[in-house]
Design an enzyme around this catalytic site. Sequence first.
Site, short mmCIF file in Angstrom:
data_model
loop_
_atom_site.label_atom_id
_atom_site.label_comp_id
_atom_site.label_asym_id
_atom_site.label_seq_id
_atom_site.Cartn_x
_atom_site.Cartn_y
_atom_site.Cartn_z
N CYS A 50 3.04 -3.31 4.06
CA CYS A 50 2.18 -2.19 4.42
C CYS A 50 2.83 -1.53 5.62
O CYS A 50 3.94 -1.90 6.02
CB CYS A 50 0.72 -2.61 4.66
SG CYS A 50 0.39 -3.55 6.15
N GLY A 51 2.19 -0.54 6.21
CA GLY A 51 2.80 0.21 7.29
C GLY A 51 3.28 -0.68 8.44
O GLY A 51 4.44 -0.64 8.84
N ASP B 75 0.87 -1.17 0.00
CA ASP B 75 0.00 0.00 0.00
C ASP B 75 0.91 1.22 0.00
O ASP B 75 2.13 1.11 -0.18
CB ASP B 75 -0.97 -0.03 1.19
CG ASP B 75 -0.28 0.14 2.54
OD1 ASP B 75 0.98 0.22 2.60
OD2 ASP B 75 -1.00 0.19 3.55
N HIS C 140 10.37 -23.77 8.75
CA HIS C 140 9.38 -24.52 9.52
C HIS C 140 7.95 -24.36 9.02
O HIS C 140 7.13 -25.25 9.25
CB HIS C 140 9.42 -24.10 10.99
CG HIS C 140 10.67 -24.52 11.69
ND1 HIS C 140 10.87 -24.25 13.02
CD2 HIS C 140 11.77 -25.18 11.26
CE1 HIS C 140 12.05 -24.73 13.39
NE2 HIS C 140 12.61 -25.29 12.33
N ASN C 141 7.63 -23.25 8.38
CA ASN C 141 6.24 -22.96 8.01
C ASN C 141 5.99 -22.95 6.51
O ASN C 141 4.86 -22.74 6.09
CB ASN C 141 5.80 -21.62 8.61
CG ASN C 141 6.05 -21.55 10.09
OD1 ASN C 141 6.81 -20.70 10.55
ND2 ASN C 141 5.45 -22.44 10.86
N GLY D 126 2.63 -4.11 8.38
CA GLY D 126 2.73 -5.47 7.87
C GLY D 126 1.54 -6.33 8.26
O GLY D 126 1.31 -7.38 7.68
#
Length: 147
Positions: free
Chosen positions: A68-69, A11, A101-102, A71
């Site tokens: 974004c600002g 943004d 891990h993710n 996150g």
Amino acid sequence: MEIKTIGLASDHAGFALKQFVKQYLDEKGLSYKDYGTYDEASCDYPDYAHALAEGIERGDVYPGIAICGSGEGISMTLNKHAMIRAALCWTPEIAHLSRQHNDANVLAMPGRFIDNATARMMMDEFLNTDFEGGRHQRRIDKISIPQ
């Protein structure tokens, strides 16, 4: 991680950091597609987050970087998509673990709270870390809500 064309979204509050991200990717010789925004005029992060998520889901881009600002908003929006695992990262260590891990497929960054050097280190970790699999795959498989 097998990198395709990297998808970008931000943004207005993340626009300046996204410009740095483009410079970083150019230096690394990595291609990218920018889903917007294209200037610092006030805008709504979901418009660009959804476009990025849809690009990943279609297979047009992989992985993604979103800003974004704080996150938070952009990562929340991205994570509404079943195929997206956006990780809001503040440090290189978190970026590394989000991949290892993710199996995160989007690096979300807080544009108003990190500097370019930190962003560079986080992108290095995110883009150069493979998913470990094993016990972590079992957990990834439990993320999506069954239909």
